[in-house]
Design an enzyme around this catalytic site. Structure first.
Site, PDB file in Angstrom:
ATOM      1  N   GLY A 231       0.740  -1.255   0.000  1.00 26.77           N
ATOM      2  CA  GLY A 231       0.000   0.000   0.000  1.00 26.77           C
ATOM      3  C   GLY A 231       0.766   1.298   0.000  1.00 26.77           C
ATOM      4  CD  GLU A 274       0.183  -9.445   0.687  1.00 26.16           C
ATOM      5  OE1 GLU A 274      -0.707  -8.608   0.435  1.00 26.16           O
ATOM      6  OE2 GLU A 274      -0.045 -10.646   0.834  1.00 26.16           O
ATOM      7  N   PRO A 275       4.586  -5.234  -0.628  1.00 23.62           N
ATOM      8  CG  PRO A 275       6.836  -4.583  -0.559  1.00 23.62           C
ATOM      9  CD  PRO A 275       5.859  -5.578   0.021  1.00 23.62           C
ATOM     10  N   GLY A 276       4.031  -3.435  -3.649  1.00 26.55           N
ATOM     11  CA  GLY A 276       4.069  -3.527  -5.110  1.00 26.55           C
ATOM     12  C   GLY A 276       4.584  -2.223  -5.692  1.00 26.55           C
ATOM     13  NE  ARG A 277       0.643   2.816  -5.752  1.00 16.44           N
ATOM     14  CZ  ARG A 277      -0.397   2.864  -6.594  1.00 16.44           C
ATOM     15  NH1 ARG A 277      -0.283   3.459  -7.756  1.00 16.44           N
ATOM     16  NH2 ARG A 277      -1.554   2.316  -6.251  1.00 16.44           N
ATOM     17  CE1 TYR A 317      -7.591   3.007  -9.884  1.00 16.96           C
ATOM     18  CE2 TYR A 317      -5.594   3.302 -11.185  1.00 16.96           C
ATOM     19  CZ  TYR A 317      -6.584   2.490 -10.680  1.00 16.96           C
ATOM     20  OH  TYR A 317      -6.566   1.151 -10.961  1.00 16.96           O
ATOM     21  CB  CYS A 344     -10.521   7.450 -31.083  1.00 12.59           C
ATOM     22  SG  CYS A 344      -9.430   7.011 -32.419  1.00 12.59           S
ATOM     23  CD  GLU A 345     -11.705   7.359 -24.548  1.00  8.48           C
ATOM     24  OE1 GLU A 345     -12.166   7.752 -23.485  1.00  8.48           O
ATOM     25  OE2 GLU A 345     -11.857   6.212 -24.992  1.00  8.48           O
ATOM     26  CE1 TYR A 373      -1.034  -2.529  -9.077  1.00  3.22           C
ATOM     27  CE2 TYR A 373       0.090  -0.741  -7.945  1.00  3.22           C
ATOM     28  CZ  TYR A 373      -0.451  -2.010  -7.940  1.00  3.22           C
ATOM     29  OH  TYR A 373      -0.397  -2.763  -6.797  1.00  3.22           O
TER      30      TYR A 373
HETATM   31  N1  LLP Z   1      -1.530  -6.925  -1.457  1.00  4.92           N
HETATM   32  C1  LLP Z   1      -2.802  -6.957  -1.882  1.00  4.92           C
HETATM   33  C2  LLP Z   1      -3.715  -7.934  -1.310  1.00  4.92           C
HETATM   34  C3  LLP Z   1      -3.227  -6.058  -2.864  1.00  4.92           C
HETATM   35  O1  LLP Z   1      -4.492  -6.092  -3.278  1.00  4.92           O
HETATM   36  C4  LLP Z   1      -2.325  -5.124  -3.401  1.00  4.92           C
HETATM   37  C5  LLP Z   1      -2.739  -4.189  -4.437  1.00  4.92           C
HETATM   38  C6  LLP Z   1      -0.997  -5.132  -2.930  1.00  4.92           C
HETATM   39  C7  LLP Z   1      -0.641  -6.027  -1.940  1.00  4.92           C
HETATM   40  C8  LLP Z   1       0.051  -4.187  -3.438  1.00  4.92           C
HETATM   41  O2  LLP Z   1      -0.284  -2.879  -3.133  1.00  4.92           O
HETATM   42  P1  LLP Z   1       0.730  -1.678  -3.443  1.00  4.92           P
HETATM   43  O3  LLP Z   1       1.921  -1.825  -2.513  1.00  4.92           O
HETATM   44  O4  LLP Z   1       1.125  -1.769  -4.852  1.00  4.92           O
HETATM   45  O5  LLP Z   1      -0.065  -0.466  -3.144  1.00  4.92           O
HETATM   46  N2  LLP Z   1      -4.279  -0.274 -10.130  1.00  4.92           N
HETATM   47  C9  LLP Z   1      -4.211   0.576  -8.960  1.00  4.92           C
HETATM   48  C10 LLP Z   1      -3.645  -0.135  -7.763  1.00  4.92           C
HETATM   49  C11 LLP Z   1      -4.374  -1.410  -7.408  1.00  4.92           C
HETATM   50  C12 LLP Z   1      -3.829  -2.086  -6.210  1.00  4.92           C
HETATM   51  C13 LLP Z   1      -4.392  -3.454  -6.075  1.00  4.92           C
HETATM   52  N3  LLP Z   1      -3.906  -4.186  -4.958  1.00  4.92           N
HETATM   53  C14 LLP Z   1      -3.421   1.838  -9.285  1.00  4.92           C
HETATM   54  O6  LLP Z   1      -2.939   1.972 -10.400  1.00  4.92           O
HETATM   55  O7  LLP Z   1      -3.289   2.728  -8.446  1.00  4.92           O
END
Ligand code: LLP
Length: 414
Positions: A231, A274-277, A317, A344-345, A373
């Protein structure tokens, strides 16, 4: 170093370099749009998580950019992977991530996903009561139960997940029922994405500690593992609020867990993050070629060769991005421009307002902090093939994903 660009960015003779590689050279070789990922930034972010939580299992939120080379790079830094579909699971396996370092999510997992998770020995996060017997039938051995504790994270409503009425997880009474039947390894929470402070996460941890105590009192069951989800936000525009650095964010979570668990009289759990972004976002720079430059009343458009098909975040978003001209980075801005995509928009605007030197056809636009993302959510809208991605480090670039071609798309047609 230009703001929001990866750690290794430099400007030499007006040319932006990342990872020791000139961006205009990358664009010439690989075409545009192109996602350039700085390997050193990616590794540094992974190391920051590992250093801040040395006893935790850190798993990459693969959805931020499902890419085998990225997964492999992060695995080399000791990370596992959080996957939420069979596709992401296969990507992680292709990168050599071991089953015991995989966390499998999904609010609507199908039987094939559960069977594959069981086969590789992944940790499955049970998301509903319906999934309890299905996970048992699939012989899933290691589970967590995802509990939704009613915390409203301060983020866009589309990416908020821990509130009452969320499609994710089980409300506490149902979670108790699932735990009674499954006797899982532990608990999972994830309250949302693009969090600019740890406040809601800390509130969640307190509620989770009370819930964990309730589980012990009512069921005689103690959570050995607690997965706090991901998150942490990434700033994609200088106008965005600055999130805390990784170390500080993680520290504030750990500093909440320890006393909360102690106050509940529970043994300290093993943690998963669980970091992603926050891993892949800051490492990425997307390159576009400027085409048409057009004055329309009070705005001047610079149109690029991509747009909402490679980055739909502005439309989804309201995300804001910024940009520089990679080939003229030493020139002062001459005005404010609107960066339009080629779709086209009228809503296909990547950046509403950015200050640049007057762009001309052929300039290379570099959009920083765009690793997460973006390509992950790319589409083939208007029959546009999806871009390539390269990893750069120490003066070298390697292809992480090849560019799609129109022939690739035509092969799916009948
Ligand atoms: N764990 C779970 C269960 C999740 O659902 C997510 C993201 C993460 C970890 C990783 O979260 P992060 O660290 O990346 O914030 N498409 C959207 C973001 C969707 C996030 C979905 N879940 C955007 O572009 O902002």
């Amino acid at each position: 170093m230009p703001e929001l660009f990866p750690d290794t960015t430099s400007v030499e003779n007006g040319e932006i370099h990342v990872g020791g590689v000139r961006l205009t050279a990358l664009a010439d070789e690989h075409g545009t749009p192109l996602l350039v990922l700085c390997e050193r930034t990616l590794r540094a972010r992974a190391q920051a998580y590992r250093a801040a939580a040395p006893d935790a299992l850190v798993v990459y939120g693969t959805k931020a950019f499902p890419n085998v080379a990225v997964l492999r790079t992060l695995a080399a830094e000791g990370l596992g992977a959080d996957v939420s579909t069979l596709g992401e699971l296969r990507f992680a396996l292709a990168a050599g991530v071991a089953g015991e370092r995989l966390v499998v999510h999904g609010n609507n997992k199908d039987d094939e996903e559960l069977a594959e998770a069981a086969r590789v020995g992944a940790l499955v996060v049970v998301d509903s009561l319906d999934e309890v017997p299905r996970a048992e039938r699939a012989d899933v051995e290691r589970t967590l139960v995802r509990v939704t504790l009613g915390v409203e994270a301060d983020t866009h409503e589309s990416i908020r997940t821990g509130h009452v009425g969320s499609k994710f997880g089980l409300p506490p009474t149902q979670a108790l029922e699932a735990i009674e039947r499954l006797r899982p390894l532990g608990l999972h929470v994830h309250i949302g994405s693009q969090l600019t402070s740890a406040e809601a996460a800390r509130e969640t941890i307190d509620r989770l500690a009370s819930f964990a105590a309730e589980c012990r009192d009512e069921l005689g069951w103690v959570a050995q593992v607690v997965d706090l989800g991901g998150g942490l936000a990434v700033r994609t525009s200088p106008d965005d609020p600055a999130p805390p650095p990784v170390a500080e964010f993680v520290r504030s979570l750990l500093e909440q867990v320890e006393p909360a668990w102690r106050a509940s009289g529970l043994p300290a759990p093993r943690l998963i993050l669980e970091p992603g972004r926050s891993l892949v976002g800051p490492a990425g720079v997307t390159l576009y070629r400027v085409g048409l430059v057009k004055r329309a009343e009070s705005v001047t458009y610079a149109a690029i060769d991509g747009g909402m098909s490679d980055n739909p975040r502005p439309q989804l978003y309201g995300a804001r991005y910024t940009a520089l001209l990679a080939n003229r980075a030493d020139e002062p801005p001459s005005g404010t421009f609107r960066i339009a995509g080629k779709h086209c928009e009228s809503g296909d605007v990547l950046i509403d307002r950015v200050e640049l030197p007057e762009p001309v056809r052929g300039d290379l636009l570099a959009v920083p902090a765009s690793g997460a993302y973006t390509l992950a959510m790319a589409s083939n809208y208007n029959g546009v093939p999806r871009p390539a991605a390269v990893l750069v480090a120490d003066g070298r670039a390697r292809l992480a994903r090849r560019r799609e071609t129109v022939d690739d798309l035509l092969r799916l047609e009948t």
